[in-house]
Each structure stands twice: as structure tokens, then as C-alpha cells.
Write a protein that holds these residues in place. Structure first.
Motif, PDB file in Angstrom:
ATOM      1  N   GLY A  65     -30.668 -60.594   6.445  1.00  0.00           N
ATOM      2  CA  GLY A  65     -29.882 -59.821   6.129  1.00  0.00           C
ATOM      3  C   GLY A  65     -29.176 -59.468   5.226  1.00  0.00           C
ATOM      4  N   VAL A  66     -29.280 -58.119   4.416  1.00  0.00           N
ATOM      5  CA  VAL A  66     -28.576 -58.283   3.096  1.00  0.00           C
ATOM      6  C   VAL A  66     -26.658 -57.093   2.995  1.00  0.00           C
ATOM      7  CG1 VAL A  66     -28.719 -56.865   1.170  1.00  0.00           C
ATOM      8  CG2 VAL A  66     -29.859 -57.949   1.826  1.00  0.00           C
ATOM      9  N   LEU A  67     -25.668 -58.178   2.718  1.00  0.00           N
ATOM     10  CA  LEU A  67     -24.688 -57.533   2.727  1.00  0.00           C
ATOM     11  C   LEU A  67     -24.155 -57.497   1.323  1.00  0.00           C
ATOM     12  CD1 LEU A  67     -21.460 -56.699   4.342  1.00  0.00           C
ATOM     13  CD2 LEU A  67     -21.159 -59.861   3.520  1.00  0.00           C
ATOM     14  N   ASN A  68     -23.471 -55.783   0.799  1.00  0.00           N
ATOM     15  CA  ASN A  68     -23.186 -56.117  -0.865  1.00  0.00           C
ATOM     16  C   ASN A  68     -22.243 -54.798  -0.459  1.00  0.00           C
ATOM     17  OD1 ASN A  68     -23.953 -53.105   0.198  1.00  0.00           O
ATOM     18  ND2 ASN A  68     -26.234 -53.613  -1.107  1.00  0.00           N
ATOM     19  N   GLY A  69     -21.799 -54.991  -1.439  1.00  0.00           N
ATOM     20  CA  GLY A  69     -20.449 -53.526  -1.509  1.00  0.00           C
ATOM     21  C   GLY A  69     -19.380 -53.559  -2.681  1.00  0.00           C
ATOM     22  N   VAL A 103     -26.023 -54.364   4.909  1.00  0.00           N
ATOM     23  CA  VAL A 103     -24.219 -53.873   5.793  1.00  0.00           C
ATOM     24  C   VAL A 103     -23.937 -53.551   4.025  1.00  0.00           C
ATOM     25  CG1 VAL A 103     -23.127 -54.349   7.029  1.00  0.00           C
ATOM     26  CG2 VAL A 103     -24.833 -55.203   7.694  1.00  0.00           C
ATOM     27  N   ARG A 104     -22.868 -51.878   3.690  1.00  0.00           N
ATOM     28  CA  ARG A 104     -21.942 -52.341   2.584  1.00  0.00           C
ATOM     29  C   ARG A 104     -20.319 -52.191   3.330  1.00  0.00           C
ATOM     30  NH1 ARG A 104     -22.861 -48.884  -2.051  1.00  0.00           N
ATOM     31  NH2 ARG A 104     -24.895 -49.895  -2.108  1.00  0.00           N
ATOM     32  N   VAL A 105     -19.476 -52.999   2.655  1.00  0.00           N
ATOM     33  CA  VAL A 105     -18.677 -53.306   2.678  1.00  0.00           C
ATOM     34  C   VAL A 105     -17.663 -53.206   1.678  1.00  0.00           C
ATOM     35  CG1 VAL A 105     -16.824 -54.787   2.670  1.00  0.00           C
ATOM     36  CG2 VAL A 105     -18.502 -55.211   4.215  1.00  0.00           C
ATOM     37  N   ASN A 106     -17.202 -52.158   1.471  1.00  0.00           N
ATOM     38  CA  ASN A 106     -15.867 -51.694  -0.350  1.00  0.00           C
ATOM     39  C   ASN A 106     -14.666 -51.965   0.451  1.00  0.00           C
ATOM     40  OD1 ASN A 106     -18.473 -50.419  -1.215  1.00  0.00           O
ATOM     41  ND2 ASN A 106     -18.232 -48.564  -0.376  1.00  0.00           N
ATOM     42  N   ILE A 107     -14.192 -52.757  -0.845  1.00  0.00           N
ATOM     43  CA  ILE A 107     -12.859 -52.925  -0.467  1.00  0.00           C
ATOM     44  C   ILE A 107     -11.880 -52.354  -1.577  1.00  0.00           C
ATOM     45  CG2 ILE A 107     -11.258 -54.806  -0.988  1.00  0.00           C
ATOM     46  CD1 ILE A 107     -12.764 -55.276   2.041  1.00  0.00           C
ATOM     47  N   GLU A 108     -10.998 -52.160  -1.022  1.00  0.00           N
ATOM     48  CA  GLU A 108      -8.954 -51.640  -2.437  1.00  0.00           C
ATOM     49  C   GLU A 108      -9.476 -53.657  -2.653  1.00  0.00           C
ATOM     50  OE1 GLU A 108      -7.621 -47.611  -1.422  1.00  0.00           O
ATOM     51  OE2 GLU A 108      -9.249 -46.979  -2.797  1.00  0.00           O
TER      52      GLU A 108
END
Length: 137
Positions: free
Chosen positions: A32-36, A108-113
Motif C-alpha cells: 500500500g501507499v502512505l502519504n501526507g 492512506v493520508r496522514v497529515n501532522i501539525e
């Protein structure tokens, strides 16, 4: 008599060729792919140069990438499994996101502050000396 031998040969070789073809180009593993995106928690601006690491718990599988100028990162060919993702950059608090479910053929998208080192998650912009000075005027 030549025809039955050829037919027998074809019947034997075709399944072998199909099995060999199925084995090439595929590891048999689901991937799979994970990005963000990674941004500064206060300024909301992208953070380049963040080290993003993906680990599969219970294995020695790990990958590492850096965020680009837009704060973007991307892992391709991660095992379809639960992964733990860590974010590290000098001057910022480390961040760890466990149990991210990477799925086959579904990005799958993971955005982080990302919080600066001298700011905890409960504090606001008042912890930034420059922003504090600007607010006073």
C-alpha cells in the motif's frame, strides 16, 4: 503421431509457463501507499526536511523519507499492515502515530501539525516569543 506429442507438450508447458509468469513481478505480498503533509502547528506553514519513518511492529521492516519543500512525504510499497509512523526534525517535538492501517491499493493520508520543542500540545501561540511581542502591540 507428431500431433499427440505436441499436444501433450503444450498441455504440460502451458501450466508451467503460467505459474512462472505469476511468480515474476509480484512478491506475493500486499502493498500500500502512505502519504501526507507536515506543517508547523503555529504558523501552519509546510515543514521541509522532516524525517518520516515507517515501522511494521514486530518486524525489522522500516523505511525512511524526508518531507519536500511543500512538507509532503510519500511511502510506496509499504506492507498492507498496521504501521507506526514517526516524525522527527531538529527544533520540533518528536511525534509518533501508531496503528495506521495501510491497505492494499488504497492510499492512506496522514497529515501532522508539528509542535516546536519549547511548546507542548496544550499551549498556544503565546509560547512563541516573537508572536507574544507582536500580540503586545
Amino acid at each position: 503421431m507428431g500431433t499427440p506429442k505436441h499436444l501433450l507438450l503444450i498441455l504440460l508447458l502451458v501450466p508451467l509457463a503460467l505459474m512462472a509468469r505469476a511468480g515474476t513481478g509480484s512478491t506475493g505480498k500486499l502493498e500500500g501507499v502512505l502519504n501526507g503533509y507536515v506543517t508547523d502547528a503555529v504558523t501552519k506553514k509546510p515543514l521541509p526536511g522532516v524525517i518520516v519513518s515507517a515501522f511494521v511492529p514486530g518486524t525489522n521492516n522500516s523505511k525512511e523519507v524526508l518531507t519536500d519543500a511543500d512538507g509532503y512525504f510519500r511511502f510506496s510499497e509499504l506492507p498492507a499492515n498496521l504501521v507506526t509512523v514517526e516524525f522527527n526534525k531538529k527544533g520540533y517535538q518528536s511525534c509518533r502515530k501508531p496503528n495506521i492501517n495501510v491497505k492494499e491499493k488504497t492510499p492512506v493520508r496522514v497529515n501532522i501539525e508539528f509542535n516546536p520543542e519549547y511548546m507542548d500540545e496544550d499551549s498556544g501561540p503565546g509560547e512563541y516569543p516573537l508572536l507574544r511581542m507582536l500580540d503586545a502591540h
